[in-house]
Scaffold this active site. Structure first.
Site, PDB file in Angstrom:
ATOM      1  N   HIS A   1       2.521   1.972  -3.118  1.00  0.00           N
ATOM      2  CA  HIS A   1       1.648   2.895  -3.835  1.00  0.00           C
ATOM      3  C   HIS A   1       2.152   4.333  -3.787  1.00  0.00           C
ATOM      4  CE1 HIS A   1      -1.998  -0.051  -3.301  1.00  0.00           C
ATOM      5  NE2 HIS A   1      -0.972  -0.588  -3.928  1.00  0.00           N
TER       6      HIS A   1
ATOM      7  N   ASP B   1       0.866  -1.184   0.000  1.00  0.00           N
ATOM      8  CA  ASP B   1       0.000   0.000   0.000  1.00  0.00           C
ATOM      9  C   ASP B   1       0.905   1.237   0.000  1.00  0.00           C
ATOM     10  OD1 ASP B   1      -2.266   1.845   0.540  1.00  0.00           O
ATOM     11  OD2 ASP B   1      -3.331  -0.013   0.993  1.00  0.00           O
TER      12      ASP B   1
END
Length: 384
Positions: free
Chosen positions: A228, A205
């Site tokens: 991310h 993430d």
């Protein structure tokens, strides 16, 4: 006189070793009670104190180390702390929690092992199995340091910072498998004053996420990937969120991430405008990043949003300077701003991004509802 000085120093710096309280480093025994007893005595000590976790592997259930304490407190991890694989042995979506403490230092060169991959396998066919437990949470901590640690294989996020002031994270390695979702590296909210430096993050993430109420953040020398990227947001999903401002990201490198520098806001109706402002991104390297520079004000990760809604978040005073490297996609810079509150004063200077995979592959920028200016070299040509 010398003996007196030594006695004073010892009185002010007391070590509380968890093994003296019954902790056993066998990788099996639950040591939660022993750790809490050591913490309680250290926190009560009138002077500087150290909770020492020697080398070895210690299993802990959910544990809360709570203040206020009577002096500076060091939590020195030399060994490995392991979360149980069985998630039903954990509570409140957290594993290790520090609360209401001033002058805390968490350090020692040790490892926090969330055993997230094993928990996900165990829970694969059980819809009642909660897996997203954060490895370490800091609530209402002030003037404190987190340094020289390894956080691996978290169940959920690695570090959450909430309601804190003057926090420093440095010399950390943070890792989780790229396909283990919701394993953010460091997530910050309702916090004033955070420094993050010399940190290597690879997760499933955001490497770093700054959400509601995050102010005065300085990020430097962070290596992000997989993951991310470094994100402001998501913002604007719910009423009651507060502004994000004064963020500086410098001298960072992204490798193989889905995003690089991202600002993301939901297209949701809010009672009042939310603001994200005074953001600086400078001296950044992108290596095969899918979306190197992104403002996405139609953020909707699960595609269950009303396409007619528009974001009520005002993004302003954002600068990008000396961003260079390669994009995995055909869009190097994507500014998709709000029709209701177009982005204001967005500046790009000396942006040099090319398509990963060789010369001759076309690459471009995209701009919608953005006001600002471009300066210096622009590869590909700026759309502002």
């Amino acid at each position: 006189m010398l003996c007196l000085l030594v006695w004073i120093a010892e009185a002010q710096n007391k070590i509380f070793k968890v093994t003296d309280y019954g902790a056993i480093a066998d990788g099996k025994k639950d040591n939660t009670v022993a750790f809490l007893k050591a913490w309680s005595d250290a926190c009560k000590w009138k002077g500087s104190s150290t909770v020492l976790i020697p080398e070895g592997t210690y299993v802990l259930r959910t544990v809360i180390f709570e203040g206020p304490c009577n002096g500076q407190t060091i939590f020195r991890i030399k060994g490995v702390l392991k979360a149980p694989i069985n998630p039903f042995l954990l509570t409140d979506q957290t594993w290790i929690n520090f609360r209401y403490i001033d002058q805390l230092t968490v350090t020692g060169g040790g490892t926090l092992d969330g055993q997230g991959s094993s928990t996900r396998k165990r829970c694969k066919n059980n819809p009642n199995c909660q897996i997203l437990f954060t490895t370490m949470v800091f609530n209402f901590i002030t003037n404190s340091y987190v340094q020289k640690l390894h956080s691996i294989d978290s169940k959920g996020g690695h570090f959450i910072v909430f309601g804190c002031e003057n926090m420093t994270f440095t010399n950390l390695t943070i890792s989780a498998p790229a396909d283990n979702y919701n394993t953010d590296g460091i997530k910050i909210s309702q916090t004033n004053g955070t420094n993050i430096a010399n940190v290597k993050i690879g997760t499933g993430d955001d490497c770093i996420a700054m959400i509601s109420g995050t102010k005065k953040v300085r990020i430097s020398n962070v290596f992000c990937g997989p993951g991310h990227g470094i994100s402001v947001g998501s913002l604007g999903r719910n009423d009651g969120e507060t502004d994000v401002e004064d963020i500086v990201v410098k001298n960072c490198t992204f490798t193989g991430t889905t995003n690089g520098l991202r600002i993301k806001t939901w297209a949701k109706p809010l009672k009042k405008t939310l603001y994200a402002s005074n953001l600086v991104y400078e001296d950044i390297v992108m290596n095969n990043v899918q979306n190197p520079i992104v403002i996405d004000q139609q953020y909707c990760p699960h595609n269950h949003c009303n396409p007619k809604e528009i974001s009520r978040v005002q993004i302003s005073n954002v600068s990008y300077k000396n961003i260079r490297g390669s994009s995995h996609t055909d869009i190097a810079v994507g500014f998709n701003c709000s029709k209701y509150r177009p982005c204001q004063n967005i500046t790009v200077e000396d942006i040099r991004l090319w398509r990963y995979g060789g010369k001759g592959r076309k690459i471009s920028n995209f701009c919608s509802k953005v006001n600002g200016a471009s300066h210096g070299k622009q590869i590909p040509p700026s759309c502002i």
